[in-house]
Design a protein around this motif. Structure first.
Motif, PDB file in Angstrom:
ATOM      1  N   LEU A 192      55.428   8.846 -40.047  1.00 27.88           N
ATOM      2  CA  LEU A 192      55.249   9.977 -39.143  1.00 27.88           C
ATOM      3  C   LEU A 192      54.912  11.232 -39.925  1.00 27.88           C
ATOM      4  N   THR A 193      55.610  11.466 -41.031  1.00 26.30           N
ATOM      5  CA  THR A 193      55.352  12.637 -41.867  1.00 26.30           C
ATOM      6  C   THR A 193      53.919  12.639 -42.374  1.00 26.30           C
ATOM      7  N   GLU A 194      53.457  11.494 -42.845  1.00 23.98           N
ATOM      8  CA  GLU A 194      52.090  11.405 -43.355  1.00 23.98           C
ATOM      9  C   GLU A 194      51.051  11.632 -42.258  1.00 23.98           C
ATOM     10  N   MET A 195      51.278  11.061 -41.092  1.00 25.77           N
ATOM     11  CA  MET A 195      50.337  11.250 -39.988  1.00 25.77           C
ATOM     12  C   MET A 195      50.339  12.709 -39.515  1.00 25.77           C
ATOM     13  N   LEU A 196      51.501  13.310 -39.511  1.00 25.37           N
ATOM     14  CA  LEU A 196      51.617  14.693 -39.054  1.00 25.37           C
ATOM     15  C   LEU A 196      50.879  15.650 -39.979  1.00 25.37           C
ATOM     16  N   LYS A 197      50.839  15.356 -41.265  1.00 26.58           N
ATOM     17  CA  LYS A 197      50.122  16.210 -42.212  1.00 26.58           C
ATOM     18  C   LYS A 197      48.665  16.391 -41.790  1.00 26.58           C
ATOM     19  N   GLY A 198      48.076  15.332 -41.272  1.00 25.64           N
ATOM     20  CA  GLY A 198      46.680  15.387 -40.869  1.00 25.64           C
ATOM     21  C   GLY A 198      46.447  16.017 -39.517  1.00 25.64           C
ATOM     22  N   THR A 199      47.497  16.208 -38.740  1.00 27.08           N
ATOM     23  CA  THR A 199      47.320  16.723 -37.379  1.00 27.08           C
ATOM     24  C   THR A 199      48.028  18.046 -37.117  1.00 27.08           C
ATOM     25  N   LEU A 200      48.831  18.495 -38.061  1.00 32.59           N
ATOM     26  CA  LEU A 200      49.647  19.686 -37.822  1.00 32.59           C
ATOM     27  C   LEU A 200      48.801  20.909 -37.497  1.00 32.59           C
ATOM     28  N   GLU A 201      47.660  21.056 -38.146  1.00 30.83           N
ATOM     29  CA  GLU A 201      46.814  22.215 -37.844  1.00 30.83           C
ATOM     30  C   GLU A 201      46.428  22.216 -36.366  1.00 30.83           C
ATOM     31  N   GLY A 202      45.985  21.079 -35.870  1.00 28.58           N
ATOM     32  CA  GLY A 202      45.610  20.986 -34.460  1.00 28.58           C
ATOM     33  C   GLY A 202      46.777  21.269 -33.538  1.00 28.58           C
ATOM     34  N   VAL A 203      47.950  20.785 -33.899  1.00 27.76           N
ATOM     35  CA  VAL A 203      49.145  21.014 -33.092  1.00 27.76           C
ATOM     36  C   VAL A 203      49.466  22.509 -33.040  1.00 27.76           C
ATOM     37  N   VAL A 204      49.392  23.181 -34.176  1.00 23.51           N
ATOM     38  CA  VAL A 204      49.676  24.618 -34.217  1.00 23.51           C
ATOM     39  C   VAL A 204      48.610  25.398 -33.438  1.00 23.51           C
ATOM     40  N   LEU A 205      47.355  25.007 -33.571  1.00 24.45           N
ATOM     41  CA  LEU A 205      46.307  25.670 -32.789  1.00 24.45           C
ATOM     42  C   LEU A 205      46.557  25.488 -31.299  1.00 24.45           C
ATOM     43  N   ALA A 206      47.011  24.307 -30.902  1.00 23.87           N
ATOM     44  CA  ALA A 206      47.310  24.058 -29.485  1.00 23.87           C
ATOM     45  C   ALA A 206      48.456  24.944 -29.002  1.00 23.87           C
ATOM     46  N   ILE A 207      49.457  25.153 -29.841  1.00 23.25           N
ATOM     47  CA  ILE A 207      50.564  26.044 -29.490  1.00 23.25           C
ATOM     48  C   ILE A 207      50.049  27.468 -29.318  1.00 23.25           C
ATOM     49  N   LEU A 208      49.182  27.904 -30.235  1.00 19.87           N
ATOM     50  CA  LEU A 208      48.646  29.262 -30.158  1.00 19.87           C
ATOM     51  C   LEU A 208      47.674  29.439 -28.993  1.00 19.87           C
ATOM     52  N   ALA A 209      47.076  28.344 -28.524  1.00 17.35           N
ATOM     53  CA  ALA A 209      46.186  28.425 -27.360  1.00 17.35           C
ATOM     54  C   ALA A 209      46.980  28.778 -26.103  1.00 17.35           C
ATOM     55  N   LEU A 210      48.262  28.458 -26.100  1.00 17.14           N
ATOM     56  CA  LEU A 210      49.106  28.774 -24.945  1.00 17.14           C
ATOM     57  C   LEU A 210      49.442  30.260 -24.888  1.00 17.14           C
ATOM     58  N   ARG A 211      49.766  30.814 -26.061  1.00 18.08           N
ATOM     59  CA  ARG A 211      50.040  32.259 -26.152  1.00 18.08           C
ATOM     60  C   ARG A 211      50.242  32.639 -27.618  1.00 18.08           C
ATOM     61  N   PRO A 212      49.999  33.894 -27.965  1.00 20.82           N
ATOM     62  CA  PRO A 212      50.213  34.340 -29.349  1.00 20.82           C
ATOM     63  C   PRO A 212      51.669  34.145 -29.761  1.00 20.82           C
ATOM     64  N   ALA A 213      51.874  33.976 -31.069  1.00 17.02           N
ATOM     65  CA  ALA A 213      53.233  33.750 -31.566  1.00 17.02           C
ATOM     66  C   ALA A 213      53.309  34.111 -33.041  1.00 17.02           C
ATOM     67  N   TYR A 214      54.519  34.353 -33.507  1.00 13.42           N
ATOM     68  CA  TYR A 214      54.750  34.574 -34.938  1.00 13.42           C
ATOM     69  C   TYR A 214      55.303  33.295 -35.541  1.00 13.42           C
ATOM     70  N   GLY A 215      55.365  33.231 -36.861  1.00 15.28           N
ATOM     71  CA  GLY A 215      55.676  32.008 -37.572  1.00 15.28           C
ATOM     72  C   GLY A 215      56.948  31.306 -37.142  1.00 15.28           C
ATOM     73  N   TYR A 216      58.050  32.028 -37.081  1.00 15.46           N
ATOM     74  CA  TYR A 216      59.318  31.394 -36.715  1.00 15.46           C
ATOM     75  C   TYR A 216      59.258  30.868 -35.285  1.00 15.46           C
ATOM     76  N   GLU A 217      58.598  31.603 -34.406  1.00 14.87           N
ATOM     77  CA  GLU A 217      58.454  31.186 -33.011  1.00 14.87           C
ATOM     78  C   GLU A 217      57.648  29.879 -32.918  1.00 14.87           C
ATOM     79  N   ILE A 218      56.615  29.764 -33.743  1.00 14.45           N
ATOM     80  CA  ILE A 218      55.814  28.535 -33.775  1.00 14.45           C
ATOM     81  C   ILE A 218      56.677  27.364 -34.246  1.00 14.45           C
ATOM     82  N   THR A 219      57.455  27.584 -35.282  1.00 12.65           N
ATOM     83  CA  THR A 219      58.354  26.540 -35.788  1.00 12.65           C
ATOM     84  C   THR A 219      59.339  26.116 -34.697  1.00 12.65           C
TER      85      THR A 219
END
Length: 109
Positions: free
Chosen positions: A5-32
């Motif tokens: 899971l960790t290895e697969m997530l490395k390749g997709t985390l950017e997309g996941v974070v972009l998807a979170i930011l598409a919902l609304r702006p956020a700061y780092g801790y909020e994204i985590t």
């Protein structure tokens, strides 16, 4: 499932974070926090902050410094037009891979 899971997530985390930011702006801790709420409990804050630096350098987000009641100003990230394009490409790629993997899982049919 941990290491895989960790290895697969490395390749997709950017997309996941972009998807979170598409919902609304956020700061780092909020994204985590949002990632952890979605079940990505093992993601370290440092990993998210390093990713935010990379996507900022690539021009995928706009950054605004917002005053904080607790300490220095926070960097709030919002997805810009280029970030939305990158997110759409991520979803197209994800759909392609998911369909192919499902075919393999069903025995190639």
């Amino acid at each position: 499932m941990g290491k895989q899971l960790t290895e697969m997530l490395k390749g997709t985390l950017e997309g996941v974070v972009l998807a979170i930011l598409a919902l609304r702006p956020a700061y780092g801790y909020e994204i985590t926090t949002r990632l952890r709420e979605q079940g990505f409990a093992d993601i370290a804050e440092g990993t998210v902050y390093a990713l935010l630096v990379r996507i900022e350098q690539r021009g995928l987000v706009d950054v605004e410094k917002v005053a904080s009641e607790k300490g220095p100003p926070r960097k709030v990230y919002s997805l810009n037009a280029q970030g939305h394009e990158q997110l759409e490409e991520f979803w197209r790629t994800w759909s392609f891979l998911a369909e192919r993997l499902e075919q393999l899982h069903r025995g190639g049919k």
